[in-house]
Scaffold this motif. Structure first.
Motif, mmCIF file in Angstrom:
data_model
loop_
_atom_site.group_PDB
_atom_site.id
_atom_site.type_symbol
_atom_site.label_atom_id
_atom_site.label_comp_id
_atom_site.label_asym_id
_atom_site.label_seq_id
_atom_site.Cartn_x
_atom_site.Cartn_y
_atom_site.Cartn_z
ATOM 1 N N PRO A 74 51.405 -44.379 -24.499
ATOM 2 C CA PRO A 74 49.878 -44.850 -24.235
ATOM 3 C C PRO A 74 49.235 -45.437 -25.399
ATOM 4 O O PRO A 74 48.504 -46.516 -24.891
ATOM 5 N N THR A 75 49.404 -45.088 -26.569
ATOM 6 C CA THR A 75 48.577 -45.760 -27.850
ATOM 7 C C THR A 75 49.127 -47.226 -28.055
ATOM 8 O O THR A 75 48.333 -48.021 -28.557
ATOM 9 N N ARG A 76 50.216 -47.663 -27.428
ATOM 10 C CA ARG A 76 50.762 -48.822 -27.435
ATOM 11 C C ARG A 76 50.737 -49.723 -26.416
ATOM 12 O O ARG A 76 51.436 -50.670 -26.192
ATOM 13 N N LEU A 77 49.908 -49.397 -25.277
ATOM 14 C CA LEU A 77 49.736 -50.003 -23.958
ATOM 15 C C LEU A 77 48.303 -50.392 -23.649
ATOM 16 O O LEU A 77 47.658 -49.756 -24.063
ATOM 17 N N VAL A 78 48.460 -51.551 -23.240
ATOM 18 C CA VAL A 78 47.047 -52.034 -22.700
ATOM 19 C C VAL A 78 47.237 -52.317 -21.123
ATOM 20 O O VAL A 78 48.034 -52.901 -20.864
ATOM 21 N N VAL A 79 46.294 -51.755 -20.293
ATOM 22 C CA VAL A 79 46.346 -52.014 -18.851
ATOM 23 C C VAL A 79 45.323 -53.181 -18.667
ATOM 24 O O VAL A 79 44.190 -53.218 -19.046
ATOM 25 N N ALA A 80 45.779 -54.348 -17.719
ATOM 26 C CA ALA A 80 44.682 -55.087 -17.547
ATOM 27 C C ALA A 80 44.709 -55.420 -16.075
ATOM 28 O O ALA A 80 45.924 -55.661 -15.607
ATOM 29 N N ALA A 81 43.655 -55.934 -15.559
ATOM 30 C CA ALA A 81 43.480 -56.231 -14.052
ATOM 31 C C ALA A 81 42.472 -57.290 -14.178
ATOM 32 O O ALA A 81 41.141 -57.118 -14.742
ATOM 33 N N ALA A 82 42.468 -58.268 -12.961
ATOM 34 C CA ALA A 82 41.636 -59.255 -12.928
ATOM 35 C C ALA A 82 41.571 -59.910 -11.239
ATOM 36 O O ALA A 82 42.724 -59.579 -10.887
ATOM 37 N N GLY A 83 40.392 -60.112 -10.962
ATOM 38 C CA GLY A 83 40.286 -60.669 -9.564
ATOM 39 C C GLY A 83 39.206 -59.765 -8.978
ATOM 40 O O GLY A 83 38.355 -59.575 -9.622
ATOM 41 N N ASN A 84 39.336 -59.576 -7.741
ATOM 42 C CA ASN A 84 38.508 -58.806 -6.695
ATOM 43 C C ASN A 84 38.653 -57.253 -7.164
ATOM 44 O O ASN A 84 39.208 -56.640 -6.151
ATOM 45 N N VAL A 85 38.213 -56.883 -8.397
ATOM 46 C CA VAL A 85 38.562 -55.490 -8.763
ATOM 47 C C VAL A 85 37.210 -54.917 -9.126
ATOM 48 O O VAL A 85 36.248 -55.396 -9.663
ATOM 49 N N ASP A 86 37.377 -53.459 -8.860
ATOM 50 C CA ASP A 86 35.947 -52.641 -9.438
ATOM 51 C C ASP A 86 36.584 -51.861 -10.525
ATOM 52 O O ASP A 86 37.491 -51.113 -10.474
ATOM 53 N N HIS A 87 35.890 -51.985 -11.711
ATOM 54 C CA HIS A 87 36.451 -51.410 -13.015
ATOM 55 C C HIS A 87 36.615 -49.676 -12.930
ATOM 56 O O HIS A 87 37.624 -49.304 -13.408
ATOM 57 N N ALA A 88 35.615 -49.240 -12.623
ATOM 58 C CA ALA A 88 35.686 -47.727 -12.413
ATOM 59 C C ALA A 88 36.953 -47.379 -11.342
ATOM 60 O O ALA A 88 37.570 -46.465 -11.719
ATOM 61 N N THR A 89 36.950 -47.978 -10.407
ATOM 62 C CA THR A 89 38.291 -47.579 -9.503
ATOM 63 C C THR A 89 39.710 -47.963 -10.148
ATOM 64 O O THR A 89 40.269 -47.077 -10.030
ATOM 65 N N VAL A 90 39.585 -48.965 -10.893
ATOM 66 C CA VAL A 90 41.152 -49.291 -11.361
ATOM 67 C C VAL A 90 41.196 -47.998 -12.376
ATOM 68 O O VAL A 90 42.360 -47.802 -12.757
ATOM 69 N N VAL A 91 40.271 -47.911 -13.378
ATOM 70 C CA VAL A 91 40.311 -46.801 -14.284
ATOM 71 C C VAL A 91 40.657 -45.544 -13.566
ATOM 72 O O VAL A 91 41.683 -44.654 -14.277
ATOM 73 N N ARG A 92 40.034 -45.226 -12.648
ATOM 74 C CA ARG A 92 40.230 -43.852 -12.029
ATOM 75 C C ARG A 92 41.981 -43.777 -11.518
ATOM 76 O O ARG A 92 42.493 -43.027 -11.601
#
Length: 459
Positions: free
Chosen positions: A214-232
């Motif tokens: 996980p230290t070497r990973l980045v999760v990315a999301a773009a569009g009609n997204v809610d940040h807190a929901t994606v994190v959860r």
């Protein structure tokens, strides 16, 4: 009792702050275009860009590993692993993975580069939870079975064969080798027939375990997204796989290095029975973090970035010697490349090469006109904005920025940096870069006399 309870509450609050270490990196306007980052325990970073006006979302996971992280014996392992993560997990078969996204009309794919790998899915915003679950499951729960390694070997060998059948593509791999030699950056991302045949399940599984932390990973999301929901949702998926157990882990920072390319006058020729000769003439460029990259981008656009560019006008429009001719730049963490490509009839390769050299020498000595520079700045600004018109491009921008730079730059800031480039900046970069002795890579049906002349052409 109260005292112990207060202490427990304090520790819980402290842990919660560590878990939910969220920052607004770019505020956006009225919530549109807001970029946020949350760092989860285990060192996993989640970045999102919110665009409420669209009905789609693109979700991706970027891994801090590419072909430059391979030893000679492991050449091709990163790309091999990319294929294998689609072959099944503890929860899903390969068919389940593809069918889940197909069933909602989405698209899913991955790509491997020299310094990173990305897995992504683009779906309707309502189907984002499915995309998150599927992609996270692939990254954390891949089985990497021996039978899948054996089956996919044939697919990768076919991909290598397909690339070798396209000399216009293959010549860029040859140019990287010409400039960087037998080094991790100089070797092909796909590997070779020999290295792919030699890779086995145990070596690939060790590579996976080492680099997909996980230290070497980045999760990315773009569009009609809610940040807190994606994190959860991401946190739930990774915790389900037991991948966030190290609460003291620190994210891996951008690559560091000080590699210098000193290739000058090197020539590599690959004799192939093709209808065209494919030529790349080039020299060392700049690392992707170099502040001069903005001026280099303008120079590249003016030299060979469009139909009004110097090379396009001189080689194609005025003389009709090539259909495709352009210049390009490649920036890595610690070095870069600048190249000019042309595809032409074999008996005209020396004429095309001579014109390209003359133009590079002329621009190195005299620079570009103010009109050419202004046009290139306008072209670069427009292409930057137009290239970010879909959620996939936005996801790529924020994911790559977090992984490679460790920071985000707004589109307005990017346009300002491009607009701030002066004619003197471009002329200084042109004088430094284009005055270097070039190296040359050619694929085509070359006769002995032609080969001798090509060696002399970069002398």
């Amino acid at each position: 009792m109260t005292s112990r309870s207060s202490g427990a509450t304090a520790r819980t609050s402290s842990e919660a702050r560590a878990v939910a270490r969220t920052q607004t990196l770019l505020p956006g306007k009225d919530g549109i275009g807001t970029v946020r980052r949350t760092t989860l325990p285990g060192g996993l970073r989640v970045v999102t860009e919110t665009l409420p006006s669209v009905r789609s979302a693109t979700f991706g996971i970027w891994a801090h590993v590419g072909s430059r992280d391979e030893t000679p014996a492991l050449n091709g392992a990163t790309h091999y692993l990319e294929h294998l993560l689609f072959k099944g997990t503890r929860r899903r078969s390969a068919l389940d993975i593809s069918a889940a996204v197909d069933a909602v009309g989405g698209e899913m794919n991955a790509f491997t580069a020299k310094e990173y790998t990305c897995y992504y899915a683009r779906v309707l915003d309502t189907d984002l939870p499915l995309a998150i679950d599927v992609v996270c499951d692939m990254l954390t729960g891949s089985l990497i079975r021996e039978e899948d390694v054996d089956a996919e070997r044939g697919v990768i060998l076919e991909e290598i064969a397909m690339t070798e059948d396209d000399p216009g593509d293959c010549v860029h791999d040859l140019f990287a080798h010409t400039m960087l030699g037998d080094t991790p950056l100089g070797r092909p991302v796909l590997g070779t027939v020999d290295t792919i045949n030699a890779l086995d399940r145990s070596r690939i599984a060790r590579f996976y375990k080492k680099h997909y932390d996980p230290t070497r990973l980045v999760v990315a999301a773009a569009g009609n997204v809610d940040h807190a929901t994606v994190v959860r949702q991401v946190r739930r998926a990774f915790e389900k796989a037991g991948a966030l157990s190290r609460t003291d882990a620190v994210p891996t920072g951008p690559r560091q290095g000080s590699r210098a390319i000193r290739a000058a006058g090197r020539v590599e020729l690959l004799n192939r029975r093709t209808e065209q000769a494919h030529v790349v003439l080039g020299m060392p460029g700049f690392a992707r973090t170099d502040d001069r990259r903005w001026a280099l981008g303008v120079l590249n656009a003016a030299l060979g970035g469009g139909m009004s560019s110097r090379l396009f006008q001189e080689v194609r429009e005025k003389r009709g010697l090539a259909y495709s001719v352009y210049s390009y730049t490649s920036g890595f963490a610690d070095c870069g490349l600048f190249g000019v490509y042309a595809g032409c009839r074999p008996n005209q390769v020396h004429d095309v090469l001579g014109i390209c050299r003359d133009e590079l020498d002329r621009v190195a000595a005299e620079g570009l006109s103010d009109e050419e520079i202004a046009r290139a700045i306008g072209q670069l600004k427009g292409s930057t904005v137009l290239g970010l018109e879909d959620t996939g491009a936005l996801m790529n921008r924020i994911g790559k920025s977090e992984l490679c730079w460790g920071e985000q730059m707004s589109v307005d800031d990017m346009l300002a940096r491009i607009g701030a480039v002066t004619p003197d900046d471009v002329r200084e970069v042109a004088g430094e870069l284009l005055s270097r002795r070039p190296s040359l890579s050619v694929i085509g049906p070359l006769k002995d006399k032609q080969a001798d002349r090509l060696h002399r052409a970069v002398a």
